[in-house]
Design a protein around this motif. Sequence first.
Motif, PDB file in Angstrom:
ATOM      1  N   GLU A 194      71.794  10.560  14.217  1.00 31.40           N
ATOM      2  CA  GLU A 194      72.670  11.695  14.561  1.00 31.40           C
ATOM      3  C   GLU A 194      71.919  12.989  14.834  1.00 31.40           C
ATOM      4  O   GLU A 194      72.199  13.659  15.829  1.00 31.40           O
ATOM      5  N   ALA A 195      70.975  13.377  13.998  1.00 33.26           N
ATOM      6  CA  ALA A 195      70.264  14.649  14.205  1.00 33.26           C
ATOM      7  C   ALA A 195      69.437  14.633  15.495  1.00 33.26           C
ATOM      8  O   ALA A 195      69.542  15.577  16.292  1.00 33.26           O
ATOM      9  N   PRO A 196      68.620  13.587  15.746  1.00 36.60           N
ATOM     10  CA  PRO A 196      67.859  13.616  16.999  1.00 36.60           C
ATOM     11  C   PRO A 196      68.749  13.560  18.245  1.00 36.60           C
ATOM     12  O   PRO A 196      68.442  14.199  19.254  1.00 36.60           O
ATOM     13  N   VAL A 197      69.848  12.822  18.182  1.00 35.50           N
ATOM     14  CA  VAL A 197      70.762  12.766  19.327  1.00 35.50           C
ATOM     15  C   VAL A 197      71.423  14.129  19.526  1.00 35.50           C
ATOM     16  O   VAL A 197      71.527  14.622  20.654  1.00 35.50           O
ATOM     17  N   HIS A 198      71.838  14.758  18.445  1.00 35.96           N
ATOM     18  CA  HIS A 198      72.438  16.091  18.527  1.00 35.96           C
ATOM     19  C   HIS A 198      71.444  17.088  19.134  1.00 35.96           C
ATOM     20  O   HIS A 198      71.805  17.883  20.012  1.00 35.96           O
ATOM     21  N   ASP A 199      70.192  17.029  18.684  1.00 34.41           N
ATOM     22  CA  ASP A 199      69.166  17.928  19.217  1.00 34.41           C
ATOM     23  C   ASP A 199      68.952  17.699  20.712  1.00 34.41           C
ATOM     24  O   ASP A 199      68.797  18.647  21.481  1.00 34.41           O
ATOM     25  N   LYS A 200      68.935  16.444  21.133  1.00 34.67           N
ATOM     26  CA  LYS A 200      68.719  16.134  22.555  1.00 34.67           C
ATOM     27  C   LYS A 200      69.900  16.623  23.396  1.00 34.67           C
ATOM     28  O   LYS A 200      69.710  17.174  24.484  1.00 34.67           O
ATOM     29  N   ILE A 201      71.116  16.437  22.900  1.00 35.39           N
ATOM     30  CA  ILE A 201      72.296  16.910  23.632  1.00 35.39           C
ATOM     31  C   ILE A 201      72.248  18.429  23.756  1.00 35.39           C
ATOM     32  O   ILE A 201      72.536  18.989  24.823  1.00 35.39           O
ATOM     33  N   ASN A 202      71.840  19.131  22.696  1.00 36.18           N
ATOM     34  CA  ASN A 202      71.690  20.589  22.776  1.00 36.18           C
ATOM     35  C   ASN A 202      70.639  20.971  23.815  1.00 36.18           C
ATOM     36  O   ASN A 202      70.814  21.938  24.560  1.00 36.18           O
ATOM     37  N   PHE A 203      69.543  20.210  23.869  1.00 35.63           N
ATOM     38  CA  PHE A 203      68.509  20.449  24.870  1.00 35.63           C
ATOM     39  C   PHE A 203      69.090  20.316  26.278  1.00 35.63           C
ATOM     40  O   PHE A 203      68.857  21.165  27.144  1.00 35.63           O
ATOM     41  N   TYR A 204      69.847  19.238  26.511  1.00 41.38           N
ATOM     42  CA  TYR A 204      70.456  19.037  27.831  1.00 41.38           C
ATOM     43  C   TYR A 204      71.368  20.216  28.184  1.00 41.38           C
ATOM     44  O   TYR A 204      71.337  20.712  29.313  1.00 41.38           O
ATOM     45  N   GLN A 205      72.190  20.643  27.232  1.00 42.83           N
ATOM     46  CA  GLN A 205      73.113  21.746  27.498  1.00 42.83           C
ATOM     47  C   GLN A 205      72.360  23.022  27.862  1.00 42.83           C
ATOM     48  O   GLN A 205      72.723  23.715  28.817  1.00 42.83           O
TER      49      GLN A 205
END
Length: 117
Positions: A66-77
Motif C-alpha cells: 500500500e505505501a509504495p503504491v500510494h507513493d507512486k500514484i502521488n508521483f504520477y499525479q
Amino acid sequence: MKMGEAKRAILNSHAVAKEIGDPQYGALCHAIGHAGATVHVETHALGLPMYELTALVLKHGIDHFEAPVHDKINFYQKRLLYWQDNTDKLKLEWADFLLDDTKPNKERLLSEKQRPK
C-alpha cells in the motif's frame, strides 16, 4: 526514430516480459512497452501505471504494497500536474496528436462505454 523502429522496440519489450521468467520484471517490461506504444495509440498510456503498480505489488507483497503504491500514484499525479502547467512553457517539440484537444480522449470514451448504466 521511425515508427517501424519504435514498433520493433515496443514488441521486443513485450516479448522480454513474457520470456524473462520473473513476474515483477516482466510487469516492468510491459510498462515500458505500453509507454512506448503511447506514441501511436493513446489508450496504451494506462498500461504504464497499471503494469508499474503491478510490479510494486509483486515486489512488496500483498501485505506491504500500500505505501509504495500510494507513493507512486502521488508521483504520477504530481508529474501530470507539472506537465499540465508547463507543456507550453518549455517550448518542446510535441507530436501534434498529443496537443490536439479537439478530439475526444480515447481512454475516457472507453471508460464511459464500459461503465454500467
